[in-house]
Each structure stands twice: as C-alpha cells, then as structure tokens.
Design an enzyme around this catalytic site. Structure first.
Site, PDB file in Angstrom:
ATOM      1  N   ARG A  78      38.091  37.525  35.137  1.00  0.00           N
ATOM      2  CA  ARG A  78      36.929  37.032  34.474  1.00  0.00           C
ATOM      3  C   ARG A  78      35.584  36.519  35.447  1.00  0.00           C
ATOM      4  O   ARG A  78      34.577  36.795  34.931  1.00  0.00           O
ATOM      5  CB  ARG A  78      37.514  35.359  34.002  1.00  0.00           C
ATOM      6  CG  ARG A  78      38.203  35.657  32.596  1.00  0.00           C
ATOM      7  CD  ARG A  78      38.962  34.192  32.292  1.00  0.00           C
ATOM      8  NE  ARG A  78      39.397  34.640  30.959  1.00  0.00           N
ATOM      9  CZ  ARG A  78      40.381  33.586  30.313  1.00  0.00           C
ATOM     10  NH1 ARG A  78      40.766  32.534  31.064  1.00  0.00           N
ATOM     11  NH2 ARG A  78      40.956  34.008  29.061  1.00  0.00           N
ATOM     12  N   HIS A 117      34.743  40.897  26.778  1.00  0.00           N
ATOM     13  CA  HIS A 117      35.639  41.270  27.780  1.00  0.00           C
ATOM     14  C   HIS A 117      36.361  39.982  28.240  1.00  0.00           C
ATOM     15  O   HIS A 117      35.623  39.081  28.687  1.00  0.00           O
ATOM     16  CB  HIS A 117      35.000  41.958  29.006  1.00  0.00           C
ATOM     17  CG  HIS A 117      35.515  43.217  29.335  1.00  0.00           C
ATOM     18  ND1 HIS A 117      34.944  44.187  30.351  1.00  0.00           N
ATOM     19  CD2 HIS A 117      36.652  44.034  28.909  1.00  0.00           C
ATOM     20  CE1 HIS A 117      35.683  45.081  30.259  1.00  0.00           C
ATOM     21  NE2 HIS A 117      36.516  45.064  29.601  1.00  0.00           N
ATOM     22  N   GLU A 118      37.610  39.988  28.624  1.00  0.00           N
ATOM     23  CA  GLU A 118      38.453  39.083  29.259  1.00  0.00           C
ATOM     24  C   GLU A 118      38.228  37.735  28.619  1.00  0.00           C
ATOM     25  O   GLU A 118      38.124  36.725  29.519  1.00  0.00           O
ATOM     26  CB  GLU A 118      38.047  38.993  30.781  1.00  0.00           C
ATOM     27  CG  GLU A 118      38.129  40.165  31.664  1.00  0.00           C
ATOM     28  CD  GLU A 118      39.758  40.669  31.196  1.00  0.00           C
ATOM     29  OE1 GLU A 118      40.571  39.954  31.420  1.00  0.00           O
ATOM     30  OE2 GLU A 118      40.027  41.697  31.147  1.00  0.00           O
ATOM     31  N   GLY A 119      38.326  37.584  27.307  1.00  0.00           N
ATOM     32  CA  GLY A 119      38.252  36.229  26.782  1.00  0.00           C
ATOM     33  C   GLY A 119      36.664  36.169  26.141  1.00  0.00           C
ATOM     34  O   GLY A 119      35.713  36.249  26.902  1.00  0.00           O
ATOM     35  N   GLN A 151      35.997  31.153  25.956  1.00  0.00           N
ATOM     36  CA  GLN A 151      35.687  30.393  27.189  1.00  0.00           C
ATOM     37  C   GLN A 151      35.286  29.059  26.906  1.00  0.00           C
ATOM     38  O   GLN A 151      35.360  27.951  27.711  1.00  0.00           O
ATOM     39  CB  GLN A 151      34.535  31.255  28.127  1.00  0.00           C
ATOM     40  CG  GLN A 151      35.084  32.837  28.338  1.00  0.00           C
ATOM     41  CD  GLN A 151      36.229  32.584  29.085  1.00  0.00           C
ATOM     42  OE1 GLN A 151      36.338  31.955  29.824  1.00  0.00           O
ATOM     43  NE2 GLN A 151      37.086  33.786  28.674  1.00  0.00           N
TER      44      GLN A 151
END
Length: 590
Positions: free
Chosen positions: A300, A443-445, A450
C-alpha cells in the site's frame, strides 16, 4: 525530455529535512554513509533513465499477449531492463546481509525505487511485488523457505506475486473459495482460481513464487479460516506445478505488466500423486490474512509511491512544456504584434503547476516520512518505542496509499490540461501517465476500503490512541513552526482540532453504519490535514534557504494552505452533520 523526478528535491527531503544520514549512527546501517546513499540514487537514476524510460511507451503500445502455447509474450526490453535492475542489487538492497542484502535504509531504497516507478510503472511492478513477497517470507517463513524461495528472488532469478482476489470475491477476502488440503508429507494441495494477479505469469524469470490465500480445513467461515501458502510455478526440483495461466486482463493503463487469471490445481499438470497444486504453509494454519497484511501494508505504501512517481513525472513534463511553449499574451499586453509569451507566464497555468507541485511534493514527503518510520521502528532503542512508531505507521498507511492515488492522479489530469490539445495525444507521455495512474485508487484496497480502515479501525484503536498519536506528532511540528510561519501553524492547528472533534462526533452516532457512511470523505479530509503537516515540515527545513528552489517550496506550501486545506471545512461540516444521504439512498432510485 524532462527527468521523471527531481534529484534536487530528493536530496532536500532526504538530507535537509529527514536527515537520513543520521541513520548511519544506528548499528544496522553503520556500514553505510552519505556517499553510499548518493551512489545508490545516482545508479537508480542512471538505469531508470537509460533502461526503463526508453521502452515505457513501447510497452504500453505492445502489451503482453498469451501465445498459442499458453506462454506470455512481451517486448524484449522489459527483461533486459530487469536484468540490469537485478544485477545492480536493487531487489536485495534493503534486506539483511545474512540473506544476501545490503541492509540499506528503507527511506533510501524507496527513494531509489521512485526513479524506476516514475520512468516505467509497468516494468518496475515486477521487482516491486517480488521485494514485498520476499519481505513477508523473511518475516514469517522457515529457514528452508527462505533458502529455497527468498534467496533466488533477491538474486533476481525468481520473481514473486501476491494472490488474494478471486473473480467472485474481489476485495471481500472472507468470500474466497480457494481450498488447501493437507497431505502426509506436510505440504498442501491447492485448488481454486485467482483474479487480477499482477506479474502472475511471464518468461522473465526462472520461477514465479506465488503467495496464495486459501482456506484450510477446520478454519471456520470468514477471514479467520484463511491460511497462506507458497505455491511456486516450478517446484524446487524443477517439476512444473499445477498453476495455469487462463488468460490476461487488458487494462487501460500499466499495460506492460501482465495481469492474470490463474487456475490452481485444474489438472493440466500433475506434480504429485494427489490432485492440486503443491503448496507450502507459511507460518501457522488459519493465520494467513494477518501474515498477508505484512505484504499488503508494504504494498500500500508502495502504491502510494507509484502514484506519486507517476504524478511527479507528469508534473515534470508539463513544467518543461509550459516553459517552452509560446502562446498568447499576458493581460497587460494589448499589442497584437508583440511576441507570444511562454504559457508559464499565464496565471492559470501557474495555478495548475502549483497545484501539481503541491500534490506531488507533498505526497513524496509523506511516502519518505513513512519509509523513515520503518527504519526507526526496526532500529528503535526499546520495544516500547518500536511499538509506538509502528502504531503511527499503521495510522498513516491508508492515507499514504490513498491520498497520492487520488491527488497525484489529479496532478496527471492537470498535466494534460497544461499541454492543451497535445496533452491527450499519444505523441506525448502525459496521457499514458494518467492511464497508468488511474489504477492506483483501486490497487491494494480501493479508496473506500482505505476510508473504512482509517475511520473504522486506525483512529479508534486502543480507545482512540491511534488518532492521539497522530495529533501529537502533528502538534510537535506546529510548535516548531510557530516562529517560521505562525499563520500556517495556526491554520493547521485549527484543522487538527476539527479532525479530532469530528471524529468524536462521527462515533457518537452509536450506529457504525452512520459513522462510516462517509468514511471516504473522512479519509480525504484527514489526508489533506496530513499533507498540510508535510508541507509545514518542509517549510521548517527550508527556513533560511535562498534561491529559486526554496522559494518554490514556499510558494507550493502557500498554494496548499490557501487553495487546498480550506477544502476540509465543508467536508468536516458534512461529517459532523452525520449526513445520511448515501446511506438512505434506495437502490431502486438509480
């Protein structure tokens, strides 16, 4: 063509602000020096500019394809650039010497990696994932797993991936269906399908080490039943494992990175008597998600760096264009026979450049600050201090991922606008930089995930200790800045006070659905407060500095405090009202 990053800015942040050379006083980094750090940055800039940047556009226009034999085909320049990257030791740079690394500080290796990410996002993604994979295995793997899989990755012979998402589950990992069945030799047989796997198949390395989330027996429903497994493309003896490329996803940007749909254990290969791909358990059974978060959190922050790097590259290109492109005349010039001026003379173009500068340099500061926290946590003088630093890093991580992904993408949009009609043509790079960056809010959550993480977990952890830790860190800066710029110090103090007040108001609702309904707005407002903090830190470091560079820092800070920080006022008002507009919207209304 403009350099994708500013070395002068990196030097300012690393040495004049963060004092990275002070890290060499700590035993872990005692073999290094300012000269070591500079040589790493010099080499990364050289390889990035000469070997990564030249094929960036070609890789975008000639994305990987799946051949009739099921193998991935791509342009040769990708492999050649990665060979140079590996030979230079960049994959191993931050790892311990005992596993073949150079034990460089994370803040230096992240700065070096930003050169590659800004020069070519797609090609840099392969080692980026490999380093995160190797970090996880060093932390939680056995000595045998480190020897078998990590050492070859650090040498650049193997690459690594993370396999979380599935077609039906997406980001909802509680709903994954990939299964792992133990067999007598202690290994497992993995069956299932994974989707959106970056770097999931290619011919760039001897092997690909997949880290796969799967559900082992007796784990129960939801995320508590998830375990983590090493599932290599080839077993240690060279046998082809039953990991099969089903197809490639073709995205709008970052097109040079293979993005794959993989089947595990479909039966195309038979590496063992039992059905399924051979997998090796990492750590304890049913604790896989907690281990994977080690890689995910690193990724992240890395995604935040990628977004920053792409935004920075667009800013550099639009700045160069604005200085050389002549068009129009300033409002005070009424003579149509007078020569056109460079467009950077126009106030609105300067507005767009200042916005980009405030976004990308603020985001870079946050990424490097978080990276130095990693170094300080690893070398802290006591377990208590290490835990405190790690806690602050946990709070900052969703912001470090999402804020650059949102606002450095906006910087790319402004770069296109500065170039005008040329900006959205393929002859110029800024349209590709925007497309490449558009992936990062997902990407990545996603941005929404978040926001839920920040408001739903991080700031309320340990009875609100997470938020208080952040407030204490910002308040220390505000106190130091009072003699440098009292107006900005006061403005930030007011914003921080409002953040604390609104956080309490949100959770006073007594209903998590109401508290979290606008968590994305909370993330954006908190992010702006944090970036304002980063700019105040830079102002302190620049205090007394003379010349265009320091004046530019002060102008960008002024822009952020006058144009950007005030955005948080209406956002905090909305949050304090516990607005239910989105919560109460009936699906049938759409």
């Amino acid at each position: 063509m403009a350099a994708p990053l500013s070395r002068r800015d990196l030097d300012f942040m690393l040495y004049e602000w963060l004092d990275a050379t002070a890290l060499i006083e700590r035993e872990r980094y005692s073999e290094h020096s300012r000269e070591t750090f500079d040589s790493i940055l010099d080499l990364s800039e050289d390889i990035a500019v000469k070997r990564f940047a030249p094929h960036n556009k070609k890789a975008d226009q000639n994305e990987p394809t799946m051949g009739a034999d099921g193998k991935v085909e791509m342009i040769d320049e990708v492999g050649a650039a990665l060979d140079e990257f590996s030979k230079a030791g960049f994959i191993a740079a931050q790892f311990d010497e005992e596993v073949g690394g150079m034990q460089l500080p994370t803040v230096v290796t992240r700065a070096a990696m930003a050169w590659f990410q800004s020069a070519n996002a797609s090609t840099s993604s392969y080692p980026f994932l490999t380093m995160a994979n190797a970090n996880l295995l060093v932390e939680y793997g056995t000595d045998e797993q480190i020897d078998t899989w990590v050492r070859p990755m650090l040498e650049g012979r193997f690459f690594g991936t993370m396999c979380l998402s599935e077609p039906q589950a997406g980001s909802s990992l509680a709903d994954i269906t990939t299964k792992a069945v133990p067999v007598d030799d202690g290994s497992y047989r993995i069956t299932g399908t994974k989707m959106w796997i970056s770097g999931g198949d290619h011919e760039l390395s001897e092997n690909i080490v997949h880290l796969v989330l799967a559900k082992a027996p007796d784990g129960g429903p939801g995320v508590k039943g998830i375990s983590l497994f090493v599932v290599p493309k080839f077993l240690a003896d060279g046998t082809r494992n039953d990991v099969v490329l089903v197809g490639l996803n073709h995205k709008m940007g970052n097109r040079g990175t293979t993005n794959t749909l993989l089947n595990f254990g479909e039966g195309k290969y038979q590496p063992a008597p039992e059905t399924g791909a051979v997998g090796y358990l990492v750590g304890d059974v049913h604790r896989g998600l907690s281990y994977m978060f080690r890689m995910m959190n690193e990724a992240r922050i890395g995604v935040g760096f990628l977004a920053t790097s792409l935004g920075y590259a667009g800013y550099q290109q639009s700045l160069e264009y604005a200085k050389t492109r002549t068009q129009g005349r300033v409002p005070t010039s009424k003579d149509p026979a007078s020569a056109p001026v460079p467009i950077i003379e126009h106030a609105d173009v300067k507005r767009m450049l200042l916005a980009q500068k405030s976004y990308v340099e603020g985001a870079l500061a946050l990424g490097l600050y978080c990276s130095k926290l990693v170094d300080e946590q690893q070398t802290a003088p006591s377990p208590e201090e290490a835990a405190r630093i790690e806690f602050l890093l946990d709070v900052l991580t969703p912001i470090a991922k999402s804020w650059p992904s949102q606002w450095c993408l906006e910087a790319n949009s402004l770069a296109i606008q500065v170039l005008g009609g040329y900006g959205y043509t393929k002859e110029f790079d800024v349209e590709q930089l925007y497309r490449d960056n558009r992936l990062n809010p997902i990407h990545e959550g996603t941005h929404g995930i978040q926001g839920l993480d920040l408001l739903g977990r991080k700031v309320v952890m340990k009875g609100g200790a997470g938020l208080q830790l952040l407030v204490d860190a910002i308040s220390t800066t505000i106190d130091r800045a009072a003699s440098v710029d009292a107006d900005k110090a006061d403005a930030l103090r007011a914003a921080v006070d409002r953040l604390v007040e609104v956080t309490g108001q949100l959770w006073s609702a007594g209903d998590p659905a109401v508290s979290l309904a606008n968590s994305s707005i909370y993330l954006e407002a908190a992010g702006h407060v944090v970036i304002a903090w980063m700019w105040l830190e830079q102002l302190i470091a620049a205090d007394g500095g003379q010349g265009d560079f320091y004046d530019g820092k002060r102008a960008a800070a002024q822009y952020f405090y006058r144009y950007e920080l005030p955005r948080t006022g209406p956002q905090f008002d909305l949050l304090a009202d516990l607005d239910r507009t989105t919560l109460d919207a009936d699906p049938n209304w759409f």
